[in-house]
Motif scaffolding. Sequence first.
Motif, short mmCIF file in Angstrom:
data_model
loop_
_atom_site.label_atom_id
_atom_site.label_comp_id
_atom_site.label_asym_id
_atom_site.label_seq_id
_atom_site.Cartn_x
_atom_site.Cartn_y
_atom_site.Cartn_z
N ASN A 2 -18.52 -19.33 72.62
CA ASN A 2 -17.80 -20.30 73.45
C ASN A 2 -18.43 -20.32 74.84
N SER A 3 -17.82 -21.05 75.75
CA SER A 3 -18.41 -21.20 77.09
C SER A 3 -18.39 -19.89 77.89
N SER A 4 -17.56 -18.92 77.47
CA SER A 4 -17.54 -17.61 78.13
C SER A 4 -18.47 -16.60 77.45
N ASN A 5 -19.29 -17.09 76.51
CA ASN A 5 -20.25 -16.24 75.78
C ASN A 5 -19.57 -15.28 74.82
N GLU A 6 -18.35 -15.60 74.38
CA GLU A 6 -17.64 -14.78 73.39
C GLU A 6 -17.83 -15.42 72.02
N SER A 7 -17.92 -14.58 70.97
CA SER A 7 -18.27 -15.08 69.64
C SER A 7 -17.13 -15.01 68.64
N ASP A 8 -17.02 -16.06 67.82
CA ASP A 8 -16.14 -16.09 66.65
C ASP A 8 -16.98 -16.46 65.44
N ILE A 9 -16.42 -16.26 64.24
CA ILE A 9 -17.18 -16.48 63.00
C ILE A 9 -16.81 -17.80 62.35
N GLY A 10 -17.83 -18.59 62.02
CA GLY A 10 -17.67 -19.82 61.23
C GLY A 10 -18.58 -19.75 60.02
N TYR A 11 -18.67 -20.87 59.29
CA TYR A 11 -19.57 -20.90 58.13
C TYR A 11 -20.04 -22.31 57.84
N PHE A 12 -21.12 -22.41 57.05
CA PHE A 12 -21.46 -23.69 56.41
C PHE A 12 -21.80 -23.43 54.95
N ILE A 13 -21.63 -24.48 54.15
CA ILE A 13 -21.98 -24.41 52.73
C ILE A 13 -23.33 -25.10 52.54
N TYR A 14 -24.22 -24.45 51.80
CA TYR A 14 -25.58 -24.97 51.62
C TYR A 14 -25.87 -25.19 50.14
N ASP A 15 -26.29 -26.39 49.80
CA ASP A 15 -26.68 -26.73 48.42
C ASP A 15 -28.12 -26.26 48.21
N LEU A 16 -28.29 -25.27 47.32
CA LEU A 16 -29.61 -24.65 47.13
C LEU A 16 -30.56 -25.54 46.33
N ASP A 17 -30.02 -26.48 45.55
CA ASP A 17 -30.88 -27.43 44.82
C ASP A 17 -31.35 -28.56 45.72
N LYS A 18 -30.40 -29.18 46.39
CA LYS A 18 -30.73 -30.33 47.26
C LYS A 18 -31.26 -29.88 48.63
N MET A 19 -31.09 -28.58 48.89
CA MET A 19 -31.53 -27.99 50.16
C MET A 19 -30.95 -28.74 51.34
N LYS A 20 -29.62 -28.82 51.34
CA LYS A 20 -28.97 -29.44 52.49
C LYS A 20 -27.56 -28.87 52.67
N ILE A 21 -27.07 -28.98 53.89
CA ILE A 21 -25.71 -28.52 54.21
C ILE A 21 -24.71 -29.55 53.71
N THR A 22 -23.68 -29.08 53.00
CA THR A 22 -22.68 -30.01 52.47
C THR A 22 -21.34 -29.90 53.20
N LYS A 23 -21.15 -28.81 53.94
CA LYS A 23 -19.88 -28.64 54.65
C LYS A 23 -20.07 -27.66 55.79
N ILE A 24 -19.37 -27.91 56.90
CA ILE A 24 -19.35 -26.97 58.03
C ILE A 24 -17.89 -26.71 58.38
#
Length: 309
Positions: free
Chosen positions: A50-72
């Motif tokens: 965040n703007s105070s340089n503190e970190s939280d955890i998120g994720y994205f889903i990656y399609d390994l066949d199409k080699m693209k992100i499908t969700k964040i």
Amino acid sequence: FMPFKRILFNKKGLIFDVKNVKWINSYAWVPTAYKIENTNKAIIFFAARNSSNESDIGYFIYDLDKMKITKISNKPILKRGKLGNFDDSAAIPSHVIKIKRKFFLYYVGWTQGKKVPFFSSLGLAIANKITGPYKKISNAPIIGRSKFNPLFVATCFVQKIKRGYDMYYTSNMSWKIKNNIPIPRYLIKKCHSKDGINWKINNDKIIKFEKNTEVAITRPWILKLSKNFVMFFSLKKINYKIETSVFKTGEIWKRKKVFDFKINKKINFDSKAQEYASLIKYKKKLFMFYNGNEYGKNGIGLAVANFND
């Protein structure tokens, strides 16, 4: 050691750019990949600031066949802790493993120091499904400072073995002042657990310094390749580079470079540094998610290699 030709990774460049995600101010660091069972997809957890340089955890889903992100994820799925907790300044993913139908997300918690910039410990959050919700098992770390790790512990990898679980984790050996800045020096140790929650700590050093110029060894990630266990880790001299060690049954981990990046001058997000690799095997390919210059300030990159066991 079952020899194989050096694995050649083709860089695909930055696949996850932090500029595209509303809830992230900067950075997507320590990508932590998990292949979702019976699908062609992987989930990649990461820490965002965040703007105070503190970190939280998120994720994205990656399609390994199409080699693209499908969700964040549209918000963090695991947040840093309350004021005074071991993770009040950052929650950083490290490894995910499935234990008895539940997903164990091991993460690094940071709190800030005065004489040194931070203290870190290992926390655990558990979910019934891979995308969460994740619930911390405690407001205290599962592995913190102790007799064998008096300074701090950080990124880990948990491996299922016959009688429980082995954890390879980062342990700081010293702080030294250099140009008026405290600099830590850390390497990789190992500990054991029967249940993945309670860990028996000793002083078992696994990947040690080989030269005085080496200042940090961290982010272990283990894959079985052609009957060998290969550990990818991040080694810092001036900048981080990704290195490997090989384990042969009955022997010890021996440093041996088993891969190279194919040179690609068009890709420059990692021109100075490559670090924090996590890897997935899928359809005779290896997918390496990693950070580049400035510890993932711009986002997450991908490199792919053909590898036939």
